[in-house]
Write an enzyme that holds these catalytic residues in place. Structure first.
Site, PDB file in Angstrom:
ATOM      1  N   ARG A   1     -10.979  -5.413   9.461  1.00 46.79           N
ATOM      2  CA  ARG A   1     -10.262  -5.314   8.224  1.00 46.79           C
ATOM      3  C   ARG A   1      -8.836  -5.614   8.449  1.00 46.79           C
ATOM      4  O   ARG A   1      -8.034  -6.078   7.863  1.00 46.79           O
ATOM      5  CB  ARG A   1     -10.673  -3.939   7.459  1.00 46.79           C
ATOM      6  CG  ARG A   1      -9.944  -3.365   6.315  1.00 46.79           C
ATOM      7  CD  ARG A   1     -10.009  -4.350   5.194  1.00 46.79           C
ATOM      8  NE  ARG A   1      -9.110  -5.447   4.983  1.00 46.79           N
ATOM      9  CZ  ARG A   1      -9.025  -6.301   4.158  1.00 46.79           C
ATOM     10  NH1 ARG A   1      -9.701  -6.151   3.181  1.00 46.79           N
ATOM     11  NH2 ARG A   1      -8.187  -7.400   4.224  1.00 46.79           N
TER      12      ARG A   1
ATOM     13  N   CYS B   1      -6.067  -7.931   7.442  1.00 40.12           N
ATOM     14  CA  CYS B   1      -4.538  -7.598   6.607  1.00 40.12           C
ATOM     15  C   CYS B   1      -3.425  -8.426   7.199  1.00 40.12           C
ATOM     16  O   CYS B   1      -2.673  -8.779   6.642  1.00 40.12           O
ATOM     17  CB  CYS B   1      -4.327  -5.943   6.617  1.00 40.12           C
ATOM     18  SG  CYS B   1      -5.616  -5.228   5.822  1.00 40.12           S
TER      19      CYS B   1
ATOM     20  N   HIS C   1       0.774  -1.165   0.077  1.00 41.26           N
ATOM     21  CA  HIS C   1       0.010   0.013   0.146  1.00 41.26           C
ATOM     22  C   HIS C   1       0.865   1.223   0.104  1.00 41.26           C
ATOM     23  O   HIS C   1       0.223   2.296   0.793  1.00 41.26           O
ATOM     24  CB  HIS C   1      -0.875  -0.145   0.987  1.00 41.26           C
ATOM     25  CG  HIS C   1      -1.993  -1.090   1.138  1.00 41.26           C
ATOM     26  ND1 HIS C   1      -3.120  -0.885   0.303  1.00 41.26           N
ATOM     27  CD2 HIS C   1      -2.128  -2.196   1.778  1.00 41.26           C
ATOM     28  CE1 HIS C   1      -3.838  -1.777   0.406  1.00 41.26           C
ATOM     29  NE2 HIS C   1      -3.370  -2.673   1.400  1.00 41.26           N
TER      30      HIS C   1
END
Lengths: 202, 289
Positions: free
Chosen positions: B246, B250, B202
């Site tokens: 979430r 991850c 990311h």
């Protein structure tokens, strides 16, 4: 003048102390924030030299110390084992299955589960597969483009085994180094890339 | 039933297919077709990503998050727990009982706990202090179960009330600034058998895993997209995922050990993403693959 000197000295002293304090705070936060679950033990938070070096955003932006990078790469290169049976090329069909599977090593995986390589997560490999990622370079026609020389074969083995031997902050997992793939699985992935009969090289 | 439909409704009738079982009568005032997400225009027609966008647009008008929002509103207003109190006096950051727009300013520093908190840790604080529930039990629990399930519904309710709000997370308080810095450090922290950090996937624009686009969370644009779309309903798992959920997944895929629910690291990483997203718009609850 003297005052100025004192202030400078105080600032110089304060900086490393401040960052050591921040490091201690960070370490405590990490220790207190994670827990062992299944095979993913809390020990996984411990960093080796490469992980530590590449966790600095400045390093990732290309501002690292080249000497440090080189010495970490050297150490990683020295730890690579060549295949015990001397064979580098296995079965490309089995290699394709390894490349397709992204399973393994999470806390929801069992210790004896077969890991995948997850190669398609980041690379284009076989043109027949449309669902591929782009974090790594395209490997389509890998052998056809590079040839099948001993150098290419060894380089490819080493890259799969420990990509950080060549590029300290490579995003590619160290599949041999951390036993993510078996020697046989790596030989099969090698075949996918380097067997002239593999669809990758058509 | 069909003769009641207006032309517009007929035009969008396909959009209601998935809702058919919960919508006995199509609305008379036919809603205009849901605007397609921006990304739809970016992907070439026929490309697999375009197909996913089409699917998203198709079900966007019936985001099942609605059901969680309704349950959450009820839970917010219902007297519960050993103290038999509601959460209506809970201060989420804009004063006791204020829900409207509050998710856009979280995480933030709270004087009464002397901590930077995200929405979920703050709701747990309120459940503990106002209602008398045991926070430890919620922390030791699992997603989608027990009291944590209630927290998730309340999250959906609160978040939906910030839809369209501009993300405006403060780093004025020294503890907020510190949490941001700790979060940034954690975002780049590589570890585990795959050497991954959040940044591995990311920290660059235009990257994908398989066909899944990865927002660059180190830049305002990507962070606004990423942070702004969560929490979200996950079609693949058929459940509503909070930000904590979430992050938990991850870290699982990062091959890390498990982050403890509402632990400082999860709040710090949230702080880093939220502050980076400042100026963007909250679009959550989103709808994800």
């Amino acid at each position: 003048m003297k005052n100025k000197y004192l202030i400078t000295a105080a600032t110089l002293l304060a900086l490393p102390m401040g960052s050591a304090f921040a490091d201690a705070k960070f370490d405590k936060m990490m220790k207190d924030s994670f827990q062992t679950k299944g095979i993913a033990s809390i020990d996984r938070l411990k960093q080796d030299a490469a992980q530590k070096y590449c966790s600095d955003p400045a390093v990732l932006a290309g501002k690292g110390n080249p000497k440090q990078a080189e010495s970490i790469q050297k150490a990683n290169m020295a730890s690579i084992k060549q295949p015990a049976d001397g064979k580098y090329i296995g079965d490309w069909k089995a290699g394709e299955r390894v490349a397709q599977s992204g399973r393994g090593a999470t806390w929801s995986d069992k210790a004896d589960a077969v890991n995948g390589g997850g190669c398609y997560n980041c690379h284009q490999i076989n043109k027949a597969e449309l669902s591929y990622g782009n974090i790594g370079p395209s490997l389509w026609n890998y052998g056809k483009l590079r040839g099948y020389s001993k150098e290419v074969v060894t380089y490819t083995w080493n890259r799969i085994y420990n990509s950080k031997a060549y590029n300290v902050c490579s995003n590619m997992p160290r599949f041999g180094h951390f036993n993510l793939l078996t020697e046989k699985q790596m030989q099969d992935v090698m075949a996918l890339l380097l067997d002239p009969n593999s669809p990758v090289n058509q | 039933m069909r003769q009641h439909w207006t032309r517009g409704a007929l035009f969008v009738s396909s959009l209601f297919v998935l809702q058919a079982c919960t919508t006995p009568e199509p609305p008379k005032k036919a809603a205009a077709p849901a605007p397609a997400p921006q990304a739809a225009a970016a992907a070439p027609a026929g490309a697999p990503t375009a197909e996913i966008e089409k699917y998203r647009a198709m079900i966007a008008d019936g985001n099942p998050s609605d059901l969680y929002e309704m349950a959450g509103e009820e839970l917010w207003k219902k007297a519960m727990g050993p103290k038999n109190a509601t959460l209506e006096k809970c201060d989420l950051g804009l004063g006791p009982g204020v829900v409207k727009g509050v998710y856009a300013v979280l995480p933030k520093y709270f004087k009464d706990t002397n901590k930077v908190q995200d929405l979920e840790s703050r709701i747990v604080t309120c459940m503990e202090r106002l209602q008398g529930f045991d926070a430890k039990e919620i922390i030791a629990g699992n997603f989608g179960q027990g009291k944590r399930k209630d927290v998730e519904a309340i999250v959906a309710y609160v978040v939906a009330n910030s839809k369209g709000s501009t993300i405006n997370v403060s780093v004025k308080h020294p503890k907020e600034k510190e949490m941001y810095e700790l979060g940034k450090k954690s975002f780049f922290y590589q570890a585990g058998p795959m050497d991954f950090s959040c940044a591995s996937c990311h920290a660059d624009p235009g990257k994908r895993i398989r066909l899944q686009d990865l927002p660059d969370l180190t830049q305002q644009k990507g962070a606004a997209l990423g942070w702004g779309a969560w929490p979200a309903y996950r079609v693949s798992s058929g459940t509503f995922w909070t930000m904590q959920y979430r992050l938990n997944d991850c870290y699982r895929q990062q091959r890390f050990p498990e982050p403890i629910y509402i632990s400082d690291d999860t709040i710090a990483v949230s702080m880093y993403m939220a502050v980076t997203a400042n100026g963007g718009k909250m679009a959550a609850p989103g709808l994800k693959r």
